[in-house]
Design a protein around this motif. Sequence first.
Motif, PDB file in Angstrom:
ATOM      1  N   GLN A   5      70.294  75.517  28.781  1.00 45.97           N
ATOM      2  CA  GLN A   5      71.622  74.875  27.915  1.00 45.97           C
ATOM      3  C   GLN A   5      72.542  76.020  27.733  1.00 45.97           C
ATOM      4  OE1 GLN A   5      70.291  73.635  24.176  1.00 45.97           O
ATOM      5  NE2 GLN A   5      68.957  72.141  24.800  1.00 45.97           N
ATOM      6  N   SER A  10      76.995  73.069  24.522  1.00 44.20           N
ATOM      7  CA  SER A  10      76.055  72.833  23.429  1.00 44.20           C
ATOM      8  C   SER A  10      77.156  72.828  22.186  1.00 44.20           C
ATOM      9  CB  SER A  10      75.244  73.886  23.014  1.00 44.20           C
ATOM     10  OG  SER A  10      74.473  73.686  21.805  1.00 44.20           O
ATOM     11  N   ARG A  17      79.089  65.679  17.877  1.00 45.73           N
ATOM     12  CA  ARG A  17      77.934  65.322  16.903  1.00 45.73           C
ATOM     13  C   ARG A  17      78.582  65.115  15.621  1.00 45.73           C
ATOM     14  NH1 ARG A  17      74.661  68.871  18.724  1.00 45.73           N
ATOM     15  NH2 ARG A  17      73.968  67.430  20.521  1.00 45.73           N
ATOM     16  N   THR A  45      69.249  56.875  22.346  1.00 46.73           N
ATOM     17  CA  THR A  45      70.167  58.021  22.749  1.00 46.73           C
ATOM     18  C   THR A  45      71.022  58.664  21.660  1.00 46.73           C
ATOM     19  OG1 THR A  45      70.263  57.091  24.988  1.00 46.73           O
ATOM     20  CG2 THR A  45      71.901  58.228  24.589  1.00 46.73           C
ATOM     21  N   ASN A  48      68.829  60.369  19.219  1.00 42.84           N
ATOM     22  CA  ASN A  48      68.414  61.924  19.691  1.00 42.84           C
ATOM     23  C   ASN A  48      69.586  62.680  19.818  1.00 42.84           C
ATOM     24  OD1 ASN A  48      65.769  61.210  20.131  1.00 42.84           O
ATOM     25  ND2 ASN A  48      66.033  60.432  22.430  1.00 42.84           N
ATOM     26  N   ASP A  51      70.282  64.016  16.677  1.00 44.37           N
ATOM     27  CA  ASP A  51      69.259  65.050  16.203  1.00 44.37           C
ATOM     28  C   ASP A  51      69.370  66.338  16.903  1.00 44.37           C
ATOM     29  OD1 ASP A  51      67.859  63.382  14.124  1.00 44.37           O
ATOM     30  OD2 ASP A  51      66.605  62.502  15.821  1.00 44.37           O
ATOM     31  N   LYS A  53      69.941  66.535  20.360  1.00 43.06           N
ATOM     32  CA  LYS A  53      69.850  66.659  21.934  1.00 43.06           C
ATOM     33  C   LYS A  53      71.046  66.438  22.752  1.00 43.06           C
ATOM     34  CE  LYS A  53      65.094  65.579  22.169  1.00 43.06           C
ATOM     35  NZ  LYS A  53      64.271  65.823  21.887  1.00 43.06           N
ATOM     36  N   GLU A  54      71.255  66.956  23.859  1.00 45.96           N
ATOM     37  CA  GLU A  54      72.679  66.877  24.684  1.00 45.96           C
ATOM     38  C   GLU A  54      72.433  65.324  25.433  1.00 45.96           C
ATOM     39  OE1 GLU A  54      73.857  70.052  27.061  1.00 45.96           O
ATOM     40  OE2 GLU A  54      73.247  71.579  25.398  1.00 45.96           O
TER      41      GLU A  54
END
Length: 92
Positions: A5, A10, A17, A45, A48, A51, A53-54
């Motif tokens: 990653q 990120s 996010r 999706t 996730n 939470d 995840k990318e």
Amino acid sequence: MIGHQSNANSKGQDWERERLRNFIDIHPSLPVYRFALIAGVSRITIANFLDGKEVMRVTLIKIAKAMGISIDKLRQPISDQEYMELRQEEKA
């Protein structure tokens, strides 16, 4: 390598996010599954993503469009002024 990653990517998705979390928080009548329908992606999706995840750029574009902002705005941290406006909107 599949599990690799990028730190830059990120960090960008961390801001995205947080913007999505704030958007969902100030719209209590818009749960995750309903937002997913509006965005045109699966609720799994979105869950996730929230939470940690990318997700792919296409998904981020759909999220931004559903929020009514540009992908560039989605990637920026929320300013103090914008945060105050969101809180005022939430109280109204």
